[in-house]
Design a protein around this motif. Structure first.
Motif, PDB file in Angstrom:
ATOM      1  N   PHE A  31      54.150  72.743  43.914  1.00  0.00           N
ATOM      2  CA  PHE A  31      53.801  73.908  44.863  1.00  0.00           C
ATOM      3  C   PHE A  31      53.858  74.924  44.195  1.00  0.00           C
ATOM      4  N   TYR A  34      49.271  77.123  41.443  1.00  0.00           N
ATOM      5  CA  TYR A  34      48.266  77.309  42.338  1.00  0.00           C
ATOM      6  C   TYR A  34      47.283  76.605  41.770  1.00  0.00           C
ATOM      7  N   THR A  38      45.626  71.738  45.845  1.00  0.00           N
ATOM      8  CA  THR A  38      46.997  71.848  46.264  1.00  0.00           C
ATOM      9  C   THR A  38      46.911  72.815  47.458  1.00  0.00           C
ATOM     10  N   ARG A  39      46.289  74.073  47.372  1.00  0.00           N
ATOM     11  CA  ARG A  39      46.175  75.051  48.257  1.00  0.00           C
ATOM     12  C   ARG A  39      45.590  74.358  49.838  1.00  0.00           C
ATOM     13  N   GLN A  62      52.575  79.011  46.601  1.00  0.00           N
ATOM     14  CA  GLN A  62      50.942  78.968  46.404  1.00  0.00           C
ATOM     15  C   GLN A  62      50.638  80.556  46.001  1.00  0.00           C
TER      16      GLN A  62
END
Length: 410
Positions: A31, A34, A38-39, A62
């Protein structure tokens, strides 16, 4: 997700044998780095659990790394207005998420550390001290918070929190409570070897063996390799090998260690070193990416192509695999039509990713095709101020100098 992170939190709060396990879980999950996928995952998590402090911490981390990426890593006086604006936009969202997380879960130690980092990016000492104080009230021996305090205690940041000596003393007094703090006490030696404060490079290289010999994290080992990389390849390979004991699938370490082995005349060993890891982790895309790269560099073009394709079979939206496969097709693979298709796909799906424009510009410049000037100018205008793209920008400008634009050209 919430159940898992609640378990990590309970362990950190109530099991003395697991100090920092809750904090570490957020980093292990990635996390703190970024990227778009993942966002997207974190946003889905928040949508399903809007009052989850854990999701808010992940979201804040993030945004924080997005702020760092927008800012870059230059000195404050060298930042452009667009870098500052991009950083501030992301930081505002990070602070909002982290503040909400703390209000919902006051024991959320990773949020305090992230708030400190956010304050460091803007030089806000008041908020940094406030976040550190609140976090230490929850856990005086917290590794993440203490390591961030030690970082800010360096001379180059103004000896905050009493300076390195004071932070080392405080950490030493708490080692019995949290043995991880031994890595905090070793940080001044690492900083001394990596500060590059005006002395000759060999003077810093000489400090590395002592610095690395005292309870350092793999991240500190990687920092030390930046000092030795160009000066002592053999020592650097040893350091990388030590780092891989703690993080065996780190793609950058695998790749740069292989580069040095090739430099020392051992391309076979360079390839085998990554191939061995790939066999242990057959579904790890990061390792596969490093393997595909070294296949390409050692002349195994077909194997490189197959490895990139295997990554995209597992993850059709893997941006780096698309970009590097496109580069392979542009150059060693001699399949420009496939490079074009990958560039179009990458730009269409991820217009914010510079890699797609790099693949497209190479394809267009190599064949002097229409659209090359438009692509070059777009890349320079949107990404040209980033340090990591200096070589690409230089290549594009050299092309423009050699191939002047004519009125009406695209």
């Amino acid at each position: 997700m919430d159940k898992a992170f609640q378990g990590y939190l309970d362990a950190q709060l109530h099991d003395p044998s697991q100090p920092g396990v809750f904090d570490a879980a957020f980093y292990a999950a990635g996390f703190d780095h970024y990227d778009a996928s993942t966002r997207k995952l974190v946003d889905q998590w928040k949508q399903q659990a809007p009052d989850s402090a854990f999701a808010l911490i992940a979201s804040g981390m993030q945004y924080l790394d997005a702020a760092q990426q927008a800012r870059g890593f230059g000195w404050d006086d060298d930042l452009t207005d667009s870098q500052r604006e991009g950083m501030e936009e992301q930081l505002a969202q990070a602070r909002n998420e982290l503040s909400r997380a703390i209000s919902l879960l006051p024991t959320a130690t990773p949020a305090y550390r992230s708030m400190m980092y956010a304050s460091a990016l803007t030089g806000d000492r008041g908020n940094m001290y406030q976040a550190a104080k609140a976090g230490l009230k929850v856990d005086p021996a917290n590794y993440a918070i203490r390591s961030q305090m030690m970082n800010q205690a360096q001379p180059k940041w103004g000896h905050m929190f009493g300076g390195e000596r004071e932070q080392k003393r405080e950490a030493e007094e708490l080692v019995a409570r949290n043995p991880l703090l031994r890595m905090v006490t070793s940080l001044p030696a690492v900083y001394s070897a990596t500060c590059n404060c005006g002395g000759a490079t060999f003077e810093y290289v000489q400090k590395v063996p002592d610095a690395v010999d005292d309870n350092v994290s793999y991240l500190s080992i990687n920092d030390l390799t930046k000092v030795t990389y160009n000066e002592d390849p053999r020592l650097t390979i040893e350091l990388y090998s030590e780092s891989l004991r703690f993080h065996p699938t780190d793609p950058d370490v695998l790749r740069w260690r292989a580069q040095l082995m090739m430099k020392l005349g051992d391309p076979k060993g360079a390839l085998e070193s990554i191939l061995q890891v790939a066999q242990h982790f057959p579904c790890n895309n990061d390792v596969a990416l490093a393997l595909a790269n070294i296949y390409n560099q050692t002349g195994h073009v077909k194997e490189s192509e197959d490895t990139y394709e295997a990554i995209l079979q597992r993850d059709p939206d893997h941006q780096k695999a698309m970009a590097w496969l496109g580069d392979l097709y542009n150059h060693a693979g001699h399949q420009p039509e496939k490079a074009k298709a990958l560039a179009d796909r990458l730009i269409s799906s991820h217009p914010e990713n510079p890699d797609g424009y790099i693949v497209r510009s190479c394809y267009l410049m190599d064949h002097d095709l229409p659209g090359r000037y438009e692509t070059i100018h777009y890349f320079i205008d949107h990404f040209g101020d980033r340090d990591e793209f200096k070589s690409q920008v230089a290549e594009m400008r050299a092309y423009l100098a050699k191939h002047p634009e004519k009125t009406g050209q695209g």
